[in-house]
Scaffold this motif. Structure first.
Motif, mmCIF file in Angstrom:
data_model
loop_
_atom_site.group_PDB
_atom_site.id
_atom_site.type_symbol
_atom_site.label_atom_id
_atom_site.label_comp_id
_atom_site.label_asym_id
_atom_site.label_seq_id
_atom_site.Cartn_x
_atom_site.Cartn_y
_atom_site.Cartn_z
ATOM 1 N N ILE A 253 0.851 -1.203 0.000
ATOM 2 C CA ILE A 253 0.000 0.000 0.000
ATOM 3 C C ILE A 253 0.887 1.253 0.000
ATOM 4 N N LYS A 254 1.923 1.250 0.850
ATOM 5 C CA LYS A 254 2.837 2.399 0.940
ATOM 6 C C LYS A 254 3.524 2.646 -0.412
ATOM 7 N N LYS A 255 3.959 1.547 -1.017
ATOM 8 C CA LYS A 255 4.647 1.665 -2.310
ATOM 9 C C LYS A 255 3.712 2.258 -3.372
ATOM 10 N N ARG A 256 2.491 1.746 -3.404
ATOM 11 C CA ARG A 256 1.520 2.215 -4.408
ATOM 12 C C ARG A 256 1.122 3.677 -4.135
ATOM 13 N N MET A 257 0.993 4.018 -2.833
ATOM 14 C CA MET A 257 0.653 5.409 -2.493
ATOM 15 C C MET A 257 1.740 6.354 -2.984
ATOM 16 N N ALA A 258 3.001 5.944 -2.800
ATOM 17 C CA ALA A 258 4.119 6.788 -3.247
ATOM 18 C C ALA A 258 4.077 6.935 -4.768
ATOM 19 N N GLU A 259 3.752 5.844 -5.458
ATOM 20 C CA GLU A 259 3.711 5.887 -6.927
ATOM 21 C C GLU A 259 2.623 6.813 -7.456
ATOM 22 N N VAL A 260 1.427 6.738 -6.828
ATOM 23 C CA VAL A 260 0.318 7.552 -7.369
ATOM 24 C C VAL A 260 0.235 8.926 -6.709
ATOM 25 N N GLY A 261 1.102 9.176 -5.730
ATOM 26 C CA GLY A 261 1.159 10.503 -5.113
ATOM 27 C C GLY A 261 0.050 10.782 -4.110
ATOM 28 N N THR A 262 -0.281 9.764 -3.309
ATOM 29 C CA THR A 262 -1.332 9.941 -2.288
ATOM 30 C C THR A 262 -0.820 10.804 -1.133
ATOM 31 N N ASN A 263 -1.699 11.634 -0.587
ATOM 32 C CA ASN A 263 -1.387 12.373 0.635
ATOM 33 C C ASN A 263 -1.455 11.380 1.812
ATOM 34 N N GLN A 264 -0.298 10.840 2.195
ATOM 35 C CA GLN A 264 -0.281 9.743 3.174
ATOM 36 C C GLN A 264 -0.720 10.200 4.557
#
Ligand code: ASN
Length: 318
Positions: A253-264
């Motif tokens: 999830i963290k990896k995908r969030m970084a890829e799509v630019g999610t506001n973590q």
């Protein structure tokens, strides 16, 4: 100046009254009611538990930042209007006794003006959203195929005259559902592949592997491709459902969030649950109720299904 303002307002009022007074509208609404009724029955028979919808939450589907964000302040918090209940579907399935669920879910998606004239977008609509614990894409795709045929059979039985009048013929039963891959279609047909293929098709088909949000599972066997699926209506009506197997493991999830630019930061609590291994392994999808109604009634624009216009960027007074 004053006269001009009055004139504009009365035109919108006239348009609004004629929109809600259309003779065809009650017939279209009856078909839509038939869809929802049959879908409820199908879900009940298949054992899915119904959840009531939420309209406000500190988190909602980011949808790749493709729409204007809508949030309000309340009790010292920011609350987003629901764009989809994807995260609530996953989180509700943390209950060990709950294995599948569905929601008749109102979604607010403030589309940009490029989607004003597609005939497929409303800035407020309803999707029937469902999710299964421990199931995969093959299960969900078959479930949706069965649902469509169940709903269509029911409508033919319960509202044959209306279907004949609005559609011009009774609804079919679809046997083979073609499965296509986005990258292959795009290579063959160019950037407008989805619309072109939908116009050529006489039966609904599946489109696999869209680039989308972080919650769609990446194929562990083919990194960079995704275990998601769209159901596309034929005759040019376009997308009718989207769904996926979900990412549920923290690192992924963290990896995908970084890829799509999610506001973590916004997802801090969701990530905390994931870190504890709390997000269950699920798959699901959701179909647009108004879009299914549009397809069945062969309407030019999905806004013909509404009583009060929700066409993006068209002025509305009610
Ligand atoms: N309902 C969709 C799904 O289950 C999510 C969405 O509407 N964006 O994947």
């Amino acid at each position: 100046m004053t006269e001009e303002v009055t004139l504009t307002q009365s035109t919108v009022l006239d348009d609004t009254v004629s929109h809600l007074s259309r003779a065809s509208l009650p017939k279209i609404l009856k078909v839509q009611q038939g869809i929802v009724r049959a879908a409820h029955d199908f879900m009940f028979r298949k054992g899915l538990t119904q959840l009531m919808p939420l309209m406000l939450s500190p988190i909602t589907d980011p949808l790749g930042n493709s729409v204007v964000d809508a949030s309000i302040g309340y009790a010292d918090q920011r609350w987003s209007l629901t764009k989809s209940m994807i995260f609530h579907k996953q989180l509700a399935l943390m209950n060990p006794e709950l294995n599948s669920l569905y929601i008749v879910s109102p979604n607010v998606r403030l589309e940009f003006s490029d989607r004003a004239a597609t005939g497929r977008h409303l800035f407020e609509f309803t999707q029937i959203d469902f999710e299964f614990k421990g199931k995969d894409r093959f299960f969900v795709m078959e479930f949706m195929e069965e649902l469509v045929n169940f709903v269509f059979r029911r409508l033919n039985e319960e509202l044959p005259e209306l279907i004949l009048e609005l559609r011009g013929e009774l609804l079919p039963q679809y046997e083979k559902w073609e499965v296509c891959r986005t990258e292959k279609l795009e290579a063959a047909l160019g950037p407008d592949y989805e619309q072109i293929k939908s116009e050529e098709a006489t039966e609904p088909f599946w489109l696999l592997n869209h680039k989308r949000e972080f919650y769609d599972k990446e194929d562990p066997k083919k990194p960079g491709t995704y275990l998601n699926y769209d159901m596309i209506w034929p005759e040019g009506f376009g997308e009718g459902l989207s769904g996926a197997e979900r990412e549920h493991e923290y690192r992924q999830i963290k990896k995908r969030m970084a890829e799509v630019g999610t506001n973590q930061q916004a997802f801090a609590h969701y990530l905390e649950v994931a870190k504890e291994g709390g997000i269950p392994k699920t798959a699901g999808g959701g179909f647009g109720v108004e879009r299914m109604t549009r397809f069945i009634c062969r309407l030019k624009d999905v806004n013909e299904v509404t009583v009060f216009s929700r066409k993006p960027f068209a002025e509305a007074i009610f």
